[in-house]
Design an enzyme around this catalytic site. Sequence first.
Site, PDB file in Angstrom:
ATOM      1  N   HIS A  85       0.733  -0.872   0.338  1.00 40.67           N
ATOM      2  CA  HIS A  85      -0.309  -0.346  -0.143  1.00 40.67           C
ATOM      3  C   HIS A  85       0.886   1.495  -0.373  1.00 40.67           C
ATOM      4  O   HIS A  85      -0.053   1.986   0.976  1.00 40.67           O
ATOM      5  CB  HIS A  85      -1.073   0.053   1.182  1.00 40.67           C
ATOM      6  CG  HIS A  85      -2.219  -1.127   0.951  1.00 40.67           C
ATOM      7  ND1 HIS A  85      -3.156  -1.251   1.026  1.00 40.67           N
ATOM      8  CD2 HIS A  85      -1.912  -2.725   2.075  1.00 40.67           C
ATOM      9  CE1 HIS A  85      -3.667  -2.013   0.856  1.00 40.67           C
ATOM     10  NE2 HIS A  85      -2.997  -2.940   1.306  1.00 40.67           N
ATOM     11  N   ASN A 158     -10.608  -2.568   2.593  1.00 47.71           N
ATOM     12  CA  ASN A 158     -10.011  -3.079   1.639  1.00 47.71           C
ATOM     13  C   ASN A 158     -11.112  -2.383   0.185  1.00 47.71           C
ATOM     14  O   ASN A 158     -12.533  -2.898   1.156  1.00 47.71           O
ATOM     15  CB  ASN A 158      -9.683  -4.347   0.577  1.00 47.71           C
ATOM     16  CG  ASN A 158      -7.480  -4.347   1.011  1.00 47.71           C
ATOM     17  OD1 ASN A 158      -6.987  -2.942   0.990  1.00 47.71           O
ATOM     18  ND2 ASN A 158      -7.639  -5.838   1.177  1.00 47.71           N
TER      19      ASN A 158
END
Length: 696
Positions: A85, A158
């Site tokens: 990420h 997510n």
Amino acid sequence: MATRKSSTKSRKPVAVANERGKGDELHQLAGGSHPQLTTDQGIPVADNQNSLRSSEHGPTLLEDFILREKITRFDHERIPERIVHARGTAVHGYFELTSSLEKYTTAKLLTEVGEKTPLFCRFSTVAGGAGSIDTPRDVRGFAVKFYTKQGNWDLVGNDIPVFFIQDAIKFPDLIHAVKMEPDRGFPQAASAHDTFWDFVSLTPESMHMVMWAMSDRAIPRSLRMIEGFGIHSFRLIDAEGRSTFAKFHWRPTLGLQSTLWDEAVKLAGADPDFHRRDMFEAIQGGNYPEWEFAVQLFTEQDAAKFAFDHLDPTKLIPEEVVPLKVVGRMVLNRWPDNFFAETEQVAFCPANIVPGIDFSNDPLLQGRLFSYLDTQLSRLGGPNFHQLPINAPKCPYANHSRDGHMQTTVPKGRVAYDPSSLEENSPRESKIGFRSFAAQNEHAAKGRIRAESFADHYSQARLFYRSQTEYEQAHIASALVFELSKVETRHVRDAVVGHLRNIDPDLAGRVAKGLGMGALPPAPRAAVEPIDMPLSPALQIIGRMKATLRGRVVGILVDDQSDAATIHALRKTVERAGATVKLVAPRLSVTLSDGHVVAVDGQLAGTPSLVFDAVALIFSPEAGKALSTKAEAIDFVRDAYGHLKAIATDAGGEFLLKAGNVKKDRGVLDAADGKAFVQCAQTRFWARESKIRQLA
Ligand code: HDE
């Protein structure tokens, strides 16, 4: 600390420093009233243009503490990027509760209707580095830090409601497999390579998530048009200490929307910052994106009736089984002042929860509870990163932890321990503090165990695939063909197609055909025979798109002598529908038919139709003819058509349609009918695709 103010008014051009230039001369030239430039120690700087040298042509002196400090600070500007990420875009906003959950929880942010809780939301891709593109095929992180009155709650989710693996111990393997291969250092931000597919082919639990990752969910049109999921089951705890399970969902009010693969690939070149820019422009333009916050609530008894184990993070609970209850909304409305201080230094951690919320025993969540603080200790350089403004709670906080790297506060008093009796204001525990749910322990043997109830790896993968529209199924099959075509190792391709046979034989056949395989490879023996679950249309994107042009961008390609009245009328209709209009032309300024010279928003070669949701072509016949010989103009219209977008045109634009080999369909219409164009621009022309593109 040096203070800096930027003055936007009456800036005169700054003189270029020559070798004898002095800071004060430049300062005078620049005008305005500026604070004194100093070193980090507060020492005023007289010359910020030249380093200290022994003579005009002599070496630079080590004594130049101003030079050394400046370069040293520069050398240390980067901190380690997130191992996953790394590429992220974040915005400030607020959460507003619209319906109380007080029956289920004591968490104030979920019980005080109308209360606005400030938050910071960071979206990210997973696999690529911090400087990688915005549009790879990838999962998007959706992390929200709520600064509640009871401390920070981080919902670190997510845009896909399930995950690749069931147990945290597999996470390093998964990430090593998807990231750049260690010997060659590529590919960046791409799963289309041998090591990723090797790993998933040997990890059947990943098959459900693989279906999602190969679907259009993994190539979103905008971060404003994705859903968010907490994935794991959490617990809500009421005042009596009773627990109800909850799954958390974010649903965008703009509806879901994705790109096509060809579009995502080309966007990577046209605008590597496509999603970040899209979010920036929306926020700066006052078009604040909004999400509904919803929960799925269920009890232990409900869970016992599910056809799967809700503690298995590779499984979702279909909305048709447990409906979503909308209880609040999130609005993002303020761009960070500084990317590094906020977006880069923010530290999310699923272990940050508030009283009234608790964890479940999902083994993936349990591992995550360790990982985030651990990685942040090294990423942010020590244990005091919670003091950084972006991470600090907005409610009072106090405890006896002390010292460490970068302690930025100056604690007072002698007491840094508990219990203590020497000071009256020393922090103490309280009744309203966090309490864990008193879960009963199973009396079973300890061990490295995977629950039997986690063994069905194919039923929900099948559910997902079969719940899609025919167009989305074709995209999943085509994405698998693309990805596997990049896999060099034959047995890996075979193994993946083998798994697909267990998911859906038709899907396996399409992929095998697309890869030019002869006979189908054998299907692996499933640990548990997959079942056919009732379909869940809520899993589609096409079914979840909203008939709206709100928040979208329409590009109008113009040139000298384009009809001003048509452009004006079209702009008005499109803007009334809540979309933005951008003009594109071969040059940055054009003279329209009414003699007005107009500065356009983009130059054609740098502003392809990829960056728009729909386009219009407004030219004089002469300009239309001239442009129909230019590759960038032909690509503009051909890509818009190929990406299934609505195209409005006048007579001049027809020349370009012809040059782009565009066949008229419902989505290609007359620019004079702005209303019809707006209607068409709300969707994509799915039926066009199979006529123009090879799909699996
Ligand atoms: Fe993460 N994850 N993760 N993850 N994750 C990180 O924490 C980890 C997982 C997610 O914008 C890291 O500060 C493990 C699932 C987001 O800053 C790290 C496992 C989900 C972000 C980490 C998972 C996520 C991260 C890297 C398996 C969705 C970005 C940097 C047990 C529910 C947050 C950092 C941001 C970041 C570990 C699986 C979401 C290394 C061990 C499942 C959105 O700690």
